[in-house]
Design an enzyme around this catalytic site. Structure first.
Site, short mmCIF file in Angstrom:
data_model
loop_
_atom_site.label_atom_id
_atom_site.label_comp_id
_atom_site.label_asym_id
_atom_site.label_seq_id
_atom_site.Cartn_x
_atom_site.Cartn_y
_atom_site.Cartn_z
N LYS A 156 -6.66 4.05 8.99
CA LYS A 156 -5.75 4.92 8.49
C LYS A 156 -5.80 6.07 8.63
CE LYS A 156 -3.20 1.05 5.05
NZ LYS A 156 -3.42 1.17 3.65
N SER A 177 0.58 -1.00 0.10
CA SER A 177 -0.13 0.05 0.16
C SER A 177 0.55 1.14 -0.22
CB SER A 177 -0.95 -0.25 1.09
OG SER A 177 -0.27 0.07 2.61
#
Length: 402
Positions: A357, A314
């Protein structure tokens, strides 16, 4: 599981399977043996006193096996809805109907559960508590419980919300709340000592007084950069203990095209860096970058906090953006965080853990998040209070990021 049983108005039974290695624990012993007993399933049903309890099989991933048999294989019949109406226990010597029982199992990892057994279960992955959830749990449950256990009234000890957040962020790092409960107990003990010794009649805990009670902070959390920087980008990472920010730094040095990766990166993350590097090389002329930069320069990509292992795809667009910034000299906006996997053709692929996140980005002071277009559906999972303060920019290609 106990709450599920309460909601369904059923009896609740729990057995722990951690370290169980004898098949007889599940199926029972034959009556010919001295001290023979029914298996723990039948014993649990006897304890419940009904045919339809909620039955918790705790720590199923920690089952073991040896010469006495494999308890995981015995559980196949228990958990298979096509077979458990005729469950056979060696002690009872008659079939027993378990089809009305609601079985719930818990595990920290599915990797150690045998595949045939896993196929008989519906897997529900539960993420760790968010910072906001931990705060509510501490306010509504942990602190009142510790106050009662330590003989303190609410008028004797008060902990304000800012102090609780500081404890959560800087004194614990976990998916659950066990350590947070210990820290609440520590505060209550220190407060009780101060009150009993006559030093204070009432203790008010604020962010400034937390260190006096719990000592120096044990953990740090990522914060947004103070100014726009060249070659430094804020990425967003997901760990077992929640989300965190991840700074990616790129330095360009005179050399012969060597790519150096540091920061204890895993194989997947290294491959993401290689993919980002190759993509930048293929599109260098479009960003006014010398097409032969890789022949004249060495590139060093570093992800700080080198003692912490990092992996996953990611950070792909984060590393690509940092590379372009370092090679072009254009600074990156300090309030922007990003996450997404990159392909050799610049496509941005979806990632996991967007909720965690986003919470880490909000905590760090970021205001804008760049995320893959396919993760747009996950924005609804983010708490509304956080969602309203962040700007989300979904992208499908690296060109949109830059």
């Amino acid at each position: 599981a106990r709450s599920i049983a309460r909601a369904l108005e059923r009896e609740f039974v729990r057995i722990s399977l951690g370290g169980v290695r004898d098949e007889a624990e599940i199926r029972g012993h034959r009556r010919t043996y001295v001290g023979a007993l029914p298996g723990r399933i039948i014993q649990g049903m006897k304890t419940a006193g009904t045919v339809n309890p909620v039955f918790l099989l705790d720590e199923i991933d920690k089952l073991a096996s040896d010469f006495r048999g494999d308890p995981a294989s015995a559980l196949l019949e228990v958990l298979d809805p096509n077979q458990n109406d005729k469950f056979s226990d060696h002690y009872v010597e008659e079939t027993y109907d378990l089809s009305d029982v609601m079985f719930i199992t818990t595990a920290n990892s599915t990797h150690t559960i045998p595949r045939p057994l896993l196929d008989r279960m519906e897997v529900i992955s539960i993420s760790g508590y968010t910072e906001i959830e931990k705060l509510k749990i501490m306010q509504g449950y942990l602190l009142p419980k510790q106050l009662e256990e330590h003989g303190l009234g609410k008028d004797k000890l008060q902990v304000n919300e800012e102090a609780m957040l500081k404890i959560i962020r800087q004194y614990t790092r976990e998916a659950g709340v066990r350590n947070l409960n210990r820290e609440a107990a520590n505060i209550c003990r220190k407060a009780a000592k101060l009150i009993v010794s006559g030093e204070k009649k009432k203790v008010l805990v604020t962010p400034k007084t937390v260190e006096a009670l719990l000592g120096k902070p044990r953990h740090r959390y990522g914060l947004a950069e103070k100014e726009d920087q060249v070659g430094t980008v804020t990425g967003l990472a997901w760990t077992e203990t929640g989300g965190d920010t991840l700074n990616v730094e790129v330095s360009i040095l005179p050399g012969k095209g060597k790519l150096t990766l540091t920061g204890q990166l895993g194989d997947v993350m290294k491959e993401s860096a290689q993919a980002a590097f190759s993509y930048i090389r293929s599109r260098a002329s479009e960003w006014n970058i010398d097409a032969e930069f890789h022949e004249k320069n060495d590139v060093h990509i570093h992800v700080p906090e080198g003692a912490i292992p990092k992996d996953g795809p990611s950070a792909g667009i984060t590393m690509a953006t940092a590379l372009v910034s370092a090679l072009s000299g254009i600074p990156i906006r300090k309030e922007v965080g990003m996450t997404g996997e990159i392909t050799l053709r610049g496509r941005v692929l979806p990632i996991g853990g967007l909720k965690e996140k986003s919470l880490s980005a909000h905590r760090a002071g970021l205001t804008t998040i760049i995320l893959p277009k396919e993760n747009e559906k996950d924005i609804d999972d983010i708490p509304e209070s956080v969602r309203n303060e962040l700007k989300f920019i979904p992208v499908e290609h690296m060109d949109e990021v830059l």
